[in-house]
Write a protein that holds these residues in place. Structure first.
Motif, PDB file in Angstrom:
ATOM      1  N   ILE A  68      -4.581  -8.351  29.112  1.00  0.00           N
ATOM      2  CA  ILE A  68      -3.464  -7.496  29.519  1.00  0.00           C
ATOM      3  C   ILE A  68      -2.226  -8.342  29.841  1.00  0.00           C
ATOM      4  CG2 ILE A  68      -2.690  -5.819  31.270  1.00  0.00           C
ATOM      5  CD1 ILE A  68      -4.829  -4.758  29.289  1.00  0.00           C
ATOM      6  N   THR A  69      -2.443  -9.583  30.250  1.00  0.00           N
ATOM      7  CA  THR A  69      -1.293 -10.432  30.609  1.00  0.00           C
ATOM      8  C   THR A  69      -0.402 -10.715  29.403  1.00  0.00           C
ATOM      9  OG1 THR A  69      -2.532 -12.491  30.340  1.00  0.00           O
ATOM     10  CG2 THR A  69      -2.529 -11.479  32.531  1.00  0.00           C
ATOM     11  N   ARG A  70      -0.893 -10.446  28.193  1.00  0.00           N
ATOM     12  CA  ARG A  70      -0.039 -10.575  27.002  1.00  0.00           C
ATOM     13  C   ARG A  70       1.209  -9.718  27.127  1.00  0.00           C
ATOM     14  NH1 ARG A  70      -4.322 -10.614  22.004  1.00  0.00           N
ATOM     15  NH2 ARG A  70      -5.737  -9.466  23.323  1.00  0.00           N
ATOM     16  N   ASN A  71       1.093  -8.622  27.864  1.00  0.00           N
ATOM     17  CA  ASN A  71       2.239  -7.732  28.034  1.00  0.00           C
ATOM     18  C   ASN A  71       3.345  -8.377  28.853  1.00  0.00           C
ATOM     19  OD1 ASN A  71       0.879  -5.654  26.656  1.00  0.00           O
ATOM     20  ND2 ASN A  71      -0.143  -5.024  28.532  1.00  0.00           N
ATOM     21  N   TYR A  72       3.019  -9.404  29.607  1.00  0.00           N
ATOM     22  CA  TYR A  72       3.975 -10.036  30.508  1.00  0.00           C
ATOM     23  C   TYR A  72       4.428 -11.412  30.034  1.00  0.00           C
ATOM     24  CZ  TYR A  72       2.111  -6.423  33.538  1.00  0.00           C
ATOM     25  OH  TYR A  72       1.720  -5.211  34.053  1.00  0.00           O
ATOM     26  N   ASP A  97     -16.090 -11.794  28.429  1.00  0.00           N
ATOM     27  CA  ASP A  97     -15.322 -10.891  27.580  1.00  0.00           C
ATOM     28  C   ASP A  97     -13.815 -11.145  27.685  1.00  0.00           C
ATOM     29  OD1 ASP A  97     -15.733  -9.841  30.242  1.00  0.00           O
ATOM     30  OD2 ASP A  97     -14.837  -7.960  29.575  1.00  0.00           O
ATOM     31  N   TRP A  98     -13.356 -11.734  28.782  1.00  0.00           N
ATOM     32  CA  TRP A  98     -11.919 -11.970  28.948  1.00  0.00           C
ATOM     33  C   TRP A  98     -11.373 -12.921  27.891  1.00  0.00           C
ATOM     34  CZ3 TRP A  98      -9.582 -11.710  34.445  1.00  0.00           C
ATOM     35  CH2 TRP A  98     -10.037 -10.549  35.086  1.00  0.00           C
ATOM     36  N   PRO A  99     -11.939 -14.124  27.744  1.00  0.00           N
ATOM     37  CA  PRO A  99     -11.392 -14.982  26.687  1.00  0.00           C
ATOM     38  C   PRO A  99     -11.644 -14.422  25.295  1.00  0.00           C
ATOM     39  CG  PRO A  99     -13.311 -16.013  27.705  1.00  0.00           C
ATOM     40  CD  PRO A  99     -12.959 -14.817  28.527  1.00  0.00           C
ATOM     41  N   LEU A 104      -8.571 -11.870  20.166  1.00  0.00           N
ATOM     42  CA  LEU A 104      -8.484 -10.736  19.253  1.00  0.00           C
ATOM     43  C   LEU A 104      -7.142 -10.031  19.408  1.00  0.00           C
ATOM     44  CD1 LEU A 104     -12.024  -9.294  19.945  1.00  0.00           C
ATOM     45  CD2 LEU A 104     -11.232 -10.222  17.762  1.00  0.00           C
ATOM     46  N   PRO A 105      -6.620  -9.495  18.304  1.00  0.00           N
ATOM     47  CA  PRO A 105      -5.421  -8.669  18.430  1.00  0.00           C
ATOM     48  C   PRO A 105      -5.740  -7.431  19.259  1.00  0.00           C
ATOM     49  CG  PRO A 105      -5.881  -9.184  16.120  1.00  0.00           C
ATOM     50  CD  PRO A 105      -7.063  -9.626  16.921  1.00  0.00           C
ATOM     51  N   ILE A 106      -4.736  -6.923  19.928  1.00  0.00           N
ATOM     52  CA  ILE A 106      -4.902  -5.716  20.737  1.00  0.00           C
ATOM     53  C   ILE A 106      -5.071  -4.515  19.816  1.00  0.00           C
ATOM     54  CG2 ILE A 106      -3.731  -4.173  22.367  1.00  0.00           C
ATOM     55  CD1 ILE A 106      -2.437  -6.624  23.601  1.00  0.00           C
TER      56      ILE A 106
END
Length: 164
Positions: A68-72, A97-99, A104-106
């Protein structure tokens, strides 16, 4: 988790192929202010620190799954901190599962044609991509002998992308 030789070697490989410096020139995506719970925790626990000093606990304390941090974060910042997640996931399999999600693309269709993904994947060196491929192989081996195989679908999805 006690590291086996393979996991230790993988950790050492990440330290070799993913440089600590230079730091990303910009951390936050355009228009993102470091206000609110997740951005403030990212700023206090992760940003301006070398990836080698960021642990899984830091990611957990941001209040959002790492993907989710990709959004920031900018693409460069997200790529810079990815090795901390790769190592952290193997050290704490409850969060493996986090890494994997970060590799993977969202989205459900996992499209690799988006601008963000193209910039993210394209910014890795050949050696770094090889390290990611090795990570996926090692992680598959670790999960198959240590835990339920619930995350294997994530590994298989990521392998389709990174081994192509």
């Amino acid at each position: 988790m006690i590291k086996t030789g393979t996991e230790t070697e993988l950790s050492e490989l990440n330290h070799v192929v993913f440089p600590v410096a230079p730091f990303p020139q910009e951390y936050c995506r355009d228009g993102i202010a470091l206000q609110g719970d997740i951005p403030q925790e990212l700023a206090s626990r992760i940003l301006d620190r070398p990836w080698t000093k960021v642990k899984m606990l830091d990611w957990r304390m941001t209040g959002a799954q790492a993907s989710i941090t990709r959004n920031y974060l900018t693409v460069d910042a997200f790529r810079h901190y990815l090795p901390s997640l790769l190592i952290g996931g193997l050290e704490d399999l409850d969060f493996i599962d986090w890494p994997l999600e970060c590799l993977l693309p969202i989205g459900m269709k996992r499209k690799t044609t988006g601008a963000w993904w193209t910039a993210f994947e394209g910014g890795f060196t050949i050696e770094q991509k090889d390290a990611i491929r090795t990570y996926l192989t090692v992680t598959r081996e670790v999960l198959s002998r240590t835990s339920p195989l619930a995350e294997l679908h994530l590994i298989d999805e990521a392998r389709l992308i990174w081994l192509a």
